[in-house]
Design a protein around this motif. Structure first.
Motif, PDB file in Angstrom:
ATOM      1  N   ASP A 254     -24.202 -51.337  30.142  1.00 50.93           N
ATOM      2  CA  ASP A 254     -23.052 -50.450  30.321  1.00 50.93           C
ATOM      3  C   ASP A 254     -23.469 -48.986  30.426  1.00 50.93           C
ATOM      4  OD1 ASP A 254     -21.315 -52.597  30.262  1.00 50.93           O
ATOM      5  OD2 ASP A 254     -20.884 -52.408  28.120  1.00 50.93           O
ATOM      6  N   ALA A 255     -24.602 -48.636  29.819  1.00 49.16           N
ATOM      7  CA  ALA A 255     -25.055 -47.252  29.830  1.00 49.16           C
ATOM      8  C   ALA A 255     -25.775 -46.882  31.120  1.00 49.16           C
ATOM      9  CB  ALA A 255     -25.961 -46.984  28.636  1.00 49.16           C
ATOM     10  N   LEU A 256     -26.115 -47.867  31.931  1.00 49.48           N
ATOM     11  CA  LEU A 256     -26.821 -47.617  33.189  1.00 49.48           C
ATOM     12  C   LEU A 256     -25.891 -47.872  34.378  1.00 49.48           C
ATOM     13  CD1 LEU A 256     -30.298 -49.123  32.255  1.00 49.48           C
ATOM     14  CD2 LEU A 256     -29.789 -46.713  32.683  1.00 49.48           C
ATOM     15  N   THR A 257     -26.461 -47.958  35.565  1.00 49.20           N
ATOM     16  CA  THR A 257     -25.691 -48.198  36.789  1.00 49.20           C
ATOM     17  C   THR A 257     -26.310 -49.349  37.563  1.00 49.20           C
ATOM     18  OG1 THR A 257     -27.074 -46.691  38.076  1.00 49.20           O
ATOM     19  CG2 THR A 257     -25.128 -45.740  36.999  1.00 49.20           C
ATOM     20  N   PRO A 258     -25.568 -49.946  38.496  1.00 49.47           N
ATOM     21  CA  PRO A 258     -26.176 -50.975  39.354  1.00 49.47           C
ATOM     22  C   PRO A 258     -27.426 -50.478  40.066  1.00 49.47           C
ATOM     23  CG  PRO A 258     -23.794 -51.007  39.593  1.00 49.47           C
ATOM     24  CD  PRO A 258     -24.119 -49.810  38.750  1.00 49.47           C
ATOM     25  N   LYS A 259     -27.411 -49.231  40.529  1.00 41.18           N
ATOM     26  CA  LYS A 259     -28.578 -48.698  41.227  1.00 41.18           C
ATOM     27  C   LYS A 259     -29.784 -48.651  40.304  1.00 41.18           C
ATOM     28  CE  LYS A 259     -30.121 -44.945  44.209  1.00 41.18           C
ATOM     29  NZ  LYS A 259     -29.743 -43.691  44.922  1.00 41.18           N
ATOM     30  N   ALA A 260     -29.583 -48.234  39.072  1.00 41.10           N
ATOM     31  CA  ALA A 260     -30.689 -48.180  38.114  1.00 41.10           C
ATOM     32  C   ALA A 260     -31.245 -49.571  37.852  1.00 41.10           C
ATOM     33  CB  ALA A 260     -30.227 -47.537  36.806  1.00 41.10           C
ATOM     34  N   GLU A 372     -20.257 -31.660  36.568  1.00 36.68           N
ATOM     35  CA  GLU A 372     -20.736 -33.045  36.493  1.00 36.68           C
ATOM     36  C   GLU A 372     -22.255 -33.122  36.537  1.00 36.68           C
ATOM     37  OE1 GLU A 372     -18.902 -35.612  39.363  1.00 36.68           O
ATOM     38  OE2 GLU A 372     -17.121 -35.867  38.105  1.00 36.68           O
ATOM     39  N   LEU A 373     -22.785 -34.041  35.727  1.00 31.24           N
ATOM     40  CA  LEU A 373     -24.186 -34.405  35.790  1.00 31.24           C
ATOM     41  C   LEU A 373     -24.374 -35.411  36.916  1.00 31.24           C
ATOM     42  CD1 LEU A 373     -24.497 -34.987  31.980  1.00 31.24           C
ATOM     43  CD2 LEU A 373     -25.921 -33.332  33.181  1.00 31.24           C
ATOM     44  N   SER A 374     -25.511 -35.353  37.571  1.00 31.02           N
ATOM     45  CA  SER A 374     -25.816 -36.315  38.632  1.00 31.02           C
ATOM     46  C   SER A 374     -27.041 -37.126  38.239  1.00 31.02           C
ATOM     47  CB  SER A 374     -26.063 -35.575  39.952  1.00 31.02           C
ATOM     48  OG  SER A 374     -27.159 -34.684  39.815  1.00 31.02           O
ATOM     49  N   GLY A 375     -27.403 -38.084  39.094  1.00 31.45           N
ATOM     50  CA  GLY A 375     -28.558 -38.931  38.822  1.00 31.45           C
ATOM     51  C   GLY A 375     -28.178 -40.393  38.890  1.00 31.45           C
ATOM     52  N   ASP A 376     -29.183 -41.264  38.826  1.00 30.56           N
ATOM     53  CA  ASP A 376     -28.957 -42.697  38.979  1.00 30.56           C
ATOM     54  C   ASP A 376     -28.728 -43.416  37.655  1.00 30.56           C
ATOM     55  OD1 ASP A 376     -29.395 -42.381  41.693  1.00 30.56           O
ATOM     56  OD2 ASP A 376     -31.537 -42.865  41.551  1.00 30.56           O
ATOM     57  N   SER A 377     -28.754 -42.675  36.526  1.00 27.08           N
ATOM     58  CA  SER A 377     -28.784 -43.330  35.217  1.00 27.08           C
ATOM     59  C   SER A 377     -27.435 -43.460  34.543  1.00 27.08           C
ATOM     60  CB  SER A 377     -29.761 -42.588  34.292  1.00 27.08           C
ATOM     61  OG  SER A 377     -31.066 -42.626  34.812  1.00 27.08           O
ATOM     62  N   GLY A 378     -26.351 -43.131  35.227  1.00 24.85           N
ATOM     63  CA  GLY A 378     -25.028 -43.329  34.663  1.00 24.85           C
ATOM     64  C   GLY A 378     -24.812 -42.551  33.386  1.00 24.85           C
TER      65      GLY A 378
END
Length: 399
Positions: A254-260, A372-378
């Protein structure tokens, strides 16, 4: 021909400052301190006869005691926000990129302090001091289990206030926290508005709505279904390790993203693909990406306690800034200028939760801003990706 960075002296100066900052931060060694109090009254009206929590500080408290920045930690963290306990430690505190000499939260200027929460998840971590279900109930001489009172984000705030007051501190320069820490930060601003002139909410929310409440409940279900949980009475029996591991697997996803996750799956070590041999030939066969997730959870579970996780889930579910009837009632008490830093692709505390609180503050005529913060880590962009907003944080707290 000179390297492009060396063509202009201002870049040389900046590079030297960066190097000096790096060397200074390497020497930021910290010591866990212990705070104790008795007969602590919880928000729901119960009493905890003996409370002990750990705390850490970075920088020096000035004579006026008005340079204090309180860092409130996230769900699975503790007060180790920066620095190391020894020079040989492999890993520094979770926001070491943000806190230290010459950094965004400059310990040459500010006295930064953080406190272990009640029912801290890492109760078996030797560097954590906490009181919770795994602690001994002085009335019985046995672990509390579920006899430990339900605690709230407000209770975490009250314990922090006691720690600060024990040091002669009666006002903050700022409070900043991520995730569950953001809940504490904004609740500080509602509960003690005269203490808090600046508040920063990172990957946070103003309240746990219906969606967030059910998502959090999903983490509790595996523990409750583990037969070893025994309704919380497992301290002299086999603990509900499998339930705890399953819960931690959900939390990490839940703390990450599908991309991660897909990036992890593509690594040589994991090499995920749909038609893996073991899952193809046995219903009990496990995918490599699932093994990766489980291994992480198994390692973390060694320091955690299942009941403590349930109590932190409930504290987060019960959260509403101000702990009143509605969010507006709490927000109207805030005097602090506020900065919200949600993660654009957060699947845990989704950006709308910060946006809602920020907009209500603006509508009330209060000083509030959101980036907003960006990045692949959700959700984890607010922890491992916090450096991207270091300059904004620095400017916010130094104005």
């Amino acid at each position: 021909m000179k390297h492009p960075i060396l063509r202009h002296s201002r870049y040389v100066v900046g590079f030297v400052v960066l190097l000096l900052s790096a060397f200074a931060s390497a020497d930021l060694l910290v010591v866990k301190q212990r705070f104790e109090t008795v007969n602590f009254k919880t928000f729901n009206g119960e009493t905890i006869k003996q409370v002990a929590v750990g705390w850490e500080s970075y920088g020096k408290l000035n004579a006026q005691k008005d340079n204090v920045i309180l860092v409130t930690h996230y769900f699975s963290a503790n007060s180790h926000a920066a620095g190391k306990y020894t020079k040989d430690d492999l890993q520094a505190g979770y926001w070491d990129a943000l806190i230290g000499p010459g950094k965004a939260i400059d310990t040459n200027k500010f006295y930064v302090i953080s406190v272990d929460s009640l029912a801290n998840l890492g109760v078996h971590n030797p560097n954590v001091i906490t009181t919770g279900p795994a602690s001994i109930n002085p009335d019985t001489g046995k672990e509390y289990g579920l006899d430990f009172p339900v605690v709230t984000i407000r209770d975490f705030v009250e314990v922090q206030k006691l720690v600060l007051e024990s040091l002669g501190i009666n006002k903050l320069h700022a409070v900043i926290g991520a995730s569950m820490g953001s809940m504490q930060a904004i609740d500080w601003a509602t509960a003690y508005p005269d203490w808090v002139p600046r508040m920063i909410s990172v990957i946070g929310s103003g309240q746990s709505d219906a969606w967030a409440t059910v998502l959090l409940e999903r983490w509790a279900i595996p523990i409750r279904l583990d037969p070893n949980w025994r309704n919380g009475d497992y301290y002299t029996h086999t603990p509900p390790t499998e339930g705890l591991i399953a819960a931690l697997m959900f939390i990490t996803q839940d703390a990450l993203t599908p991309k991660a996750f897909n990036q992890i799956g593509m690594t040589k070590e994991v090499n995920h693909h749909a038609l893996q041999t073991e899952p193809l030939h046995s219903i009990n066969g496990s995918y490599s990406i699932v093994n990766w997730l489980r291994e992480r959870a198994e390692t973390r579970a060694k320091l955690f306690d299942a009941n403590h996780l349930l109590y932190l889930i409930r504290a987060s579910q019960l959260f509403i800034a101000g702990h009143g009837e509605n969010l507006a009632e709490g927000l109207k008490k805030i005097k602090a200028k506020s900065l919200f830093l949600p993660s654009s692709n957060d699947l845990l505390l989704m950006p709308y939760l910060s946006q809602e609180a920020n907009q209500q503050l603006i509508d009330m005529g209060k000083d509030s801003h959101l980036e907003e913060l960006s990045g692949d880590s959700g959700h984890l962009n607010g922890v491992i990706g916090i450096s991207q907003k270091a300059q904004e944080i620095k400017e916010f707290i130094e104005k």
